[in-house]
Design a protein around this motif. Structure first.
Motif, PDB file in Angstrom:
ATOM      1  N   THR A 126      42.512 -59.963  40.337  1.00 41.41           N
ATOM      2  CA  THR A 126      42.796 -58.907  39.647  1.00 41.41           C
ATOM      3  C   THR A 126      44.155 -58.695  39.562  1.00 41.41           C
ATOM      4  O   THR A 126      44.753 -59.206  40.277  1.00 41.41           O
ATOM      5  CB  THR A 126      42.102 -57.578  40.441  1.00 41.41           C
ATOM      6  OG1 THR A 126      42.627 -57.655  41.751  1.00 41.41           O
ATOM      7  CG2 THR A 126      40.703 -57.602  40.454  1.00 41.41           C
ATOM      8  N   ARG A 128      47.573 -56.181  36.965  1.00 43.05           N
ATOM      9  CA  ARG A 128      48.153 -55.309  36.278  1.00 43.05           C
ATOM     10  C   ARG A 128      49.095 -56.050  35.373  1.00 43.05           C
ATOM     11  O   ARG A 128      50.095 -56.864  35.605  1.00 43.05           O
ATOM     12  CB  ARG A 128      48.357 -53.812  36.828  1.00 43.05           C
ATOM     13  CG  ARG A 128      47.320 -53.039  37.302  1.00 43.05           C
ATOM     14  CD  ARG A 128      47.811 -51.948  37.961  1.00 43.05           C
ATOM     15  NE  ARG A 128      46.767 -51.223  38.835  1.00 43.05           N
ATOM     16  CZ  ARG A 128      45.704 -50.167  38.264  1.00 43.05           C
ATOM     17  NH1 ARG A 128      46.054 -50.346  36.798  1.00 43.05           N
ATOM     18  NH2 ARG A 128      45.055 -49.555  38.982  1.00 43.05           N
ATOM     19  N   TYR A 239      42.885 -55.580  35.226  1.00 46.86           N
ATOM     20  CA  TYR A 239      42.106 -56.683  34.496  1.00 46.86           C
ATOM     21  C   TYR A 239      41.820 -57.529  35.839  1.00 46.86           C
ATOM     22  O   TYR A 239      42.232 -57.675  36.718  1.00 46.86           O
ATOM     23  CB  TYR A 239      43.043 -57.585  33.924  1.00 46.86           C
ATOM     24  CG  TYR A 239      43.527 -57.003  32.523  1.00 46.86           C
ATOM     25  CD1 TYR A 239      42.896 -57.438  31.393  1.00 46.86           C
ATOM     26  CD2 TYR A 239      44.734 -56.073  32.381  1.00 46.86           C
ATOM     27  CE1 TYR A 239      43.324 -57.083  29.968  1.00 46.86           C
ATOM     28  CE2 TYR A 239      45.052 -55.642  30.908  1.00 46.86           C
ATOM     29  CZ  TYR A 239      44.344 -55.876  29.951  1.00 46.86           C
ATOM     30  OH  TYR A 239      44.986 -55.450  28.798  1.00 46.86           O
ATOM     31  N   ILE A 254      37.900 -62.765  30.692  1.00 45.97           N
ATOM     32  CA  ILE A 254      38.090 -61.399  31.634  1.00 45.97           C
ATOM     33  C   ILE A 254      36.498 -61.338  31.957  1.00 45.97           C
ATOM     34  O   ILE A 254      35.735 -61.400  31.252  1.00 45.97           O
ATOM     35  CB  ILE A 254      38.540 -60.449  30.522  1.00 45.97           C
ATOM     36  CG1 ILE A 254      38.589 -59.047  31.163  1.00 45.97           C
ATOM     37  CG2 ILE A 254      37.285 -60.172  29.295  1.00 45.97           C
ATOM     38  CD1 ILE A 254      39.358 -58.063  30.232  1.00 45.97           C
ATOM     39  N   TRP A 257      37.209 -55.143  33.238  1.00 42.12           N
ATOM     40  CA  TRP A 257      38.241 -54.087  32.784  1.00 42.12           C
ATOM     41  C   TRP A 257      38.113 -52.704  33.404  1.00 42.12           C
ATOM     42  O   TRP A 257      37.338 -52.030  33.132  1.00 42.12           O
ATOM     43  CB  TRP A 257      38.583 -53.929  31.304  1.00 42.12           C
ATOM     44  CG  TRP A 257      39.793 -53.248  30.982  1.00 42.12           C
ATOM     45  CD1 TRP A 257      41.079 -53.546  31.047  1.00 42.12           C
ATOM     46  CD2 TRP A 257      39.829 -51.973  30.135  1.00 42.12           C
ATOM     47  NE1 TRP A 257      41.886 -52.616  30.640  1.00 42.12           N
ATOM     48  CE2 TRP A 257      41.163 -51.926  29.947  1.00 42.12           C
ATOM     49  CE3 TRP A 257      39.022 -51.306  29.592  1.00 42.12           C
ATOM     50  CZ2 TRP A 257      41.563 -50.872  29.185  1.00 42.12           C
ATOM     51  CZ3 TRP A 257      39.251 -50.279  28.665  1.00 42.12           C
ATOM     52  CH2 TRP A 257      40.646 -49.948  28.574  1.00 42.12           C
ATOM     53  N   ASN A 258      38.956 -52.333  34.233  1.00 43.66           N
ATOM     54  CA  ASN A 258      39.096 -50.989  34.899  1.00 43.66           C
ATOM     55  C   ASN A 258      37.669 -51.091  35.910  1.00 43.66           C
ATOM     56  O   ASN A 258      37.004 -50.089  35.672  1.00 43.66           O
ATOM     57  CB  ASN A 258      39.237 -49.915  33.920  1.00 43.66           C
ATOM     58  CG  ASN A 258      40.666 -49.623  33.433  1.00 43.66           C
ATOM     59  OD1 ASN A 258      41.567 -50.307  34.239  1.00 43.66           O
ATOM     60  ND2 ASN A 258      40.619 -49.026  32.526  1.00 43.66           N
ATOM     61  N   THR A 263      33.593 -50.822  27.923  1.00 42.07           N
ATOM     62  CA  THR A 263      34.591 -49.946  27.920  1.00 42.07           C
ATOM     63  C   THR A 263      34.184 -48.603  27.706  1.00 42.07           C
ATOM     64  O   THR A 263      34.571 -47.553  27.770  1.00 42.07           O
ATOM     65  CB  THR A 263      35.446 -50.354  26.504  1.00 42.07           C
ATOM     66  OG1 THR A 263      34.551 -50.181  25.611  1.00 42.07           O
ATOM     67  CG2 THR A 263      35.810 -51.702  26.751  1.00 42.07           C
ATOM     68  N   VAL A 273      32.818 -56.197  27.540  1.00 42.19           N
ATOM     69  CA  VAL A 273      34.374 -56.690  27.863  1.00 42.19           C
ATOM     70  C   VAL A 273      33.937 -58.143  28.119  1.00 42.19           C
ATOM     71  O   VAL A 273      33.164 -58.674  28.869  1.00 42.19           O
ATOM     72  CB  VAL A 273      34.756 -56.052  29.193  1.00 42.19           C
ATOM     73  CG1 VAL A 273      35.886 -56.802  29.611  1.00 42.19           C
ATOM     74  CG2 VAL A 273      34.911 -54.511  28.737  1.00 42.19           C
ATOM     75  N   ALA A 277      41.752 -62.506  28.191  1.00 41.94           N
ATOM     76  CA  ALA A 277      42.569 -61.363  28.629  1.00 41.94           C
ATOM     77  C   ALA A 277      43.918 -61.581  27.854  1.00 41.94           C
ATOM     78  O   ALA A 277      44.705 -60.589  28.228  1.00 41.94           O
ATOM     79  CB  ALA A 277      42.649 -61.308  29.969  1.00 41.94           C
ATOM     80  N   SER A 296      43.274 -54.285  25.224  1.00 42.06           N
ATOM     81  CA  SER A 296      42.959 -52.732  25.969  1.00 42.06           C
ATOM     82  C   SER A 296      43.501 -51.807  25.078  1.00 42.06           C
ATOM     83  O   SER A 296      42.876 -50.585  25.434  1.00 42.06           O
ATOM     84  CB  SER A 296      43.593 -52.943  27.312  1.00 42.06           C
ATOM     85  OG  SER A 296      45.322 -53.182  27.159  1.00 42.06           O
ATOM     86  N   CYS A 299      40.456 -51.008  23.105  1.00 42.74           N
ATOM     87  CA  CYS A 299      39.192 -50.990  24.126  1.00 42.74           C
ATOM     88  C   CYS A 299      37.907 -51.619  23.419  1.00 42.74           C
ATOM     89  O   CYS A 299      36.860 -51.113  23.469  1.00 42.74           O
ATOM     90  CB  CYS A 299      38.632 -49.485  24.070  1.00 42.74           C
ATOM     91  SG  CYS A 299      40.120 -48.156  24.657  1.00 42.74           S
TER      92      CYS A 299
END
Length: 562
Positions: A126, A128, A239, A254, A257-258, A263, A273, A277, A296, A299
């Protein structure tokens, strides 16, 4: 005592054993070279691929991780703003809004990853994304202080959100818009509209009111198209991607996501998703097959189709383009209808309102390129061109790494008439273009040279394998061919000896054959005649001498008798 025959046999055996040993060694070495050569020729690419896969797997010590964390490529980001030149005529439904394109305002993006955590249990990690943007005054066609006239996006967003509220709440919003000075336009500097942002009364009111009243909470204290992306790590989300340690085919794809695999911004079938990525695509790309990227900012996952095979800095790559499918809402491609999000518009615009806090935002290609002609018919000043406004990228097929990219997208906001709000009463319905950007990057020559190593190593392995096979075949055939040639030579010697004996026996006959030169034949015939005449004369002389001898003998006998 050994006989002469035994001595000759022993000498022959001593002479033959080394020959047999050499023949055996040649066969062994030749067979090994052929086998190794074939293995090298056919499996050198597999060996190179295995080495590549080990290097591609993301791990704290891998080279790929360093390239991924802080990419060595330079990303250039150009912004083009649409300056609204006739806002005073917006109430006149017979006059189209006119726009003047300003820019480019160039920025250099320096991206890197933060908050990295490894998850060996499912071979994922993971992180950011954080990007820093630096204004490039030399590469820009304008200054950050340039003032831009555009539509009041905050007022448009609030009215679009409130049009479905109860009458009482709509009345409150109408009063707030009037207090706000009831102007549908705004003039701000380039810097304020992009990264710097600006404070706004409507935004402060929306953040002050409880979310139960506004239905949405905007987590920003300023408004700007790209605020607060500069130096922020929270805008693009968290991510989780596959490292490829368990399955190289998942490399760079990926996972969540979150912390979610959907999404929730679209219908369930369009909210999944998946895909790249952004930094890595799947390895071993195949032509004529599409690729998928998760974005992102919208979305959702978008699809790009293979177009052709090309070269970038001497490296072969697959070119992919967004095309009409990427910005379709089900008009051309029925499977995209789930992206309409309650507002199915003609092909060419993507409805991303659910991803932007309910604001009626739509994404398209610049100047409505590849879009339905309806959009261009509603505005003046936009001229789509393929070379300037298409979206494409080029990927190295084995590693899936980026060789070249030109990502071009345009932000639009839907302005429509709403009778409950004085500001938007009796207005034109238009997809108002705000700005478009172009993100460009290209692999550096040094990095391109590293891409060239793999095919060169594979080619060298195949060439060496071919040479090894050739040498092995020569060694295997050396003694059989040598024995064959020796047998042919012995047979030729025997034939030559036989011919020599024949010539000695019938030399004269052979010399008089027609195939001999006519001059030589004539000379030989003349010599034969001379010999015949000489023989005749010698015979005559012999007969004469014999007669004379007989006469002399008779005379001598008579004399003796007398």
């Amino acid at each position: 005592m050994c006989s002469n025959k035994d001595i000759v046999s022993a000498k022959f055996a001593v002479a033959m054993f080394p020959e047999k040993n050499r023949c055996f060694i040649f066969k062994i070495v030749g067979s090994c070279l052929v086998i190794l050569g074939l293995l090298h020729a056919f499996f050198s690419e597999t060996l190179v691929n295995n080495l590549m896969e080990k290097e591609m797997v993301l791990s704290p010590d891998s080279k790929t991780f360093d390239l991924w964390k802080k990419p060595p490529v330079k990303v250039t980001l150009d912004f083009y703003m649409f300056n609204w030149t006739n806002p005073q005529d917006f109430q006149n439904l017979n006059i189209k809004p006119k726009f003047e394109e300003l820019g480019p305002y160039r920025f250099t993006e320096v991206p890197h990853k933060v908050d990295i955590k490894w998850h060996p249990d499912n071979a994922s990690m993971t992180y950011r994304k954080q990007s820093k943007y630096y204004f490039d005054a030399a590469g820009s066609k304008g200054r950050l202080e340039d003032e831009i006239v555009t539509v009041n996006s905050l007022a448009v967003s609030l009215s679009a959100k409130a049009k479905r509220w109860s009458p009482l709440r709509r009345r409150v919003i109408d009063i707030a818009l009037k207090v706000y000075h009831n102007d549908i336009t705004m003039k701000k500097s380039m810097d304020e509209l992009l990264f710097e942002g600006f404070e706004d009364v409507l935004l402060n009111v929306a953040n002050f009111l409880p979310s139960s009243l506004t239905d949405v909470k905007v987590p920003f204290d300023k408004f700007g198209y790209c605020y607060p992306r500069n130096h922020s790590v929270d805008v693009t989300g968290l991510y989780n991607i596959h490292t490829g340690a368990d399955d190289i085919s998942k490399f760079g794809q990926i996972h969540t996501w979150n912390y979610r695999n959907t999404t929730g911004a679209y219908a369930p079938e369009c909210s999944k998703v998946y895909g790249s990525a952004g930094e890595f695509q799947s390895v071993y790309l195949k032509p004529h097959k599409p690729i998928h990227f998760f974005l992102s900012d919208v979305c959702r996952t978008v699809r790009m189709d293979y177009v052709e095979t090309t070269e970038v800095e001497g490296v072969k790559g697959f070119r992919y383009e967004g095309g009409k499918r990427m910005v379709d809402n089900g008009t051309l491609y029925p499977e995209n209808v789930c992206h309409c999000n309650g507002e199915c518009v003609p092909s060419g615009l993507i409805n991303i309102s659910s991803c932007w806090f309910g604001s009626p935002m739509f994404i398209s290609y610049p100047h409505f390129y590849d879009a339905d002609p309806y959009y261009l018919s509603e505005v003046d000043g936009l001229r789509p061109e393929k070379q300037k406004h298409e979206l494409y990228l080029v990927l190295e097929p084995k590693t899936g790494l980026m060789l070249e990219m030109a990502a071009r997208l345009q932000s639009n906001i839907l302005v429509e008439p709403i009778s409950d709000f004085t500001m938007f009463r009796n207005r034109r319905r238009i997809f108002f273009p705000l700005f478009w950007f172009e993100a460009r990057t290209r692999v550096s020559p040094d990095l391109a040279n590293e891409f060239k190593i793999m095919p060169r190593v594979t080619l060298c392995g195949q060439i060496l394998g071919g040479i090894s096979v050739l040498i092995g075949v020569v060694l295997l055939l050396w003694y059989p061919v040598k024995a064959h040639l020796q047998n042919r030579l012995i047979q030729q010697i025997k034939i030559n000896n036989l011919d020599s004996e024949t010539h000695r026996v019938v030399g004269k006959t052979i010399s008089l054959q027609p195939e001999i030169s006519p001059l030589l034949v004539t000379t030989a015939q003349e010599r034969t005649k001379i010999l015949e005449r000489t023989d005749t004369r010698l015979s005559d002389l012999s007969i004469g001498e014999s007669t004379n001898s007989a006469d002399r003998s008779s005379m001598q006998s008579s004399a003796s008798t007398t």
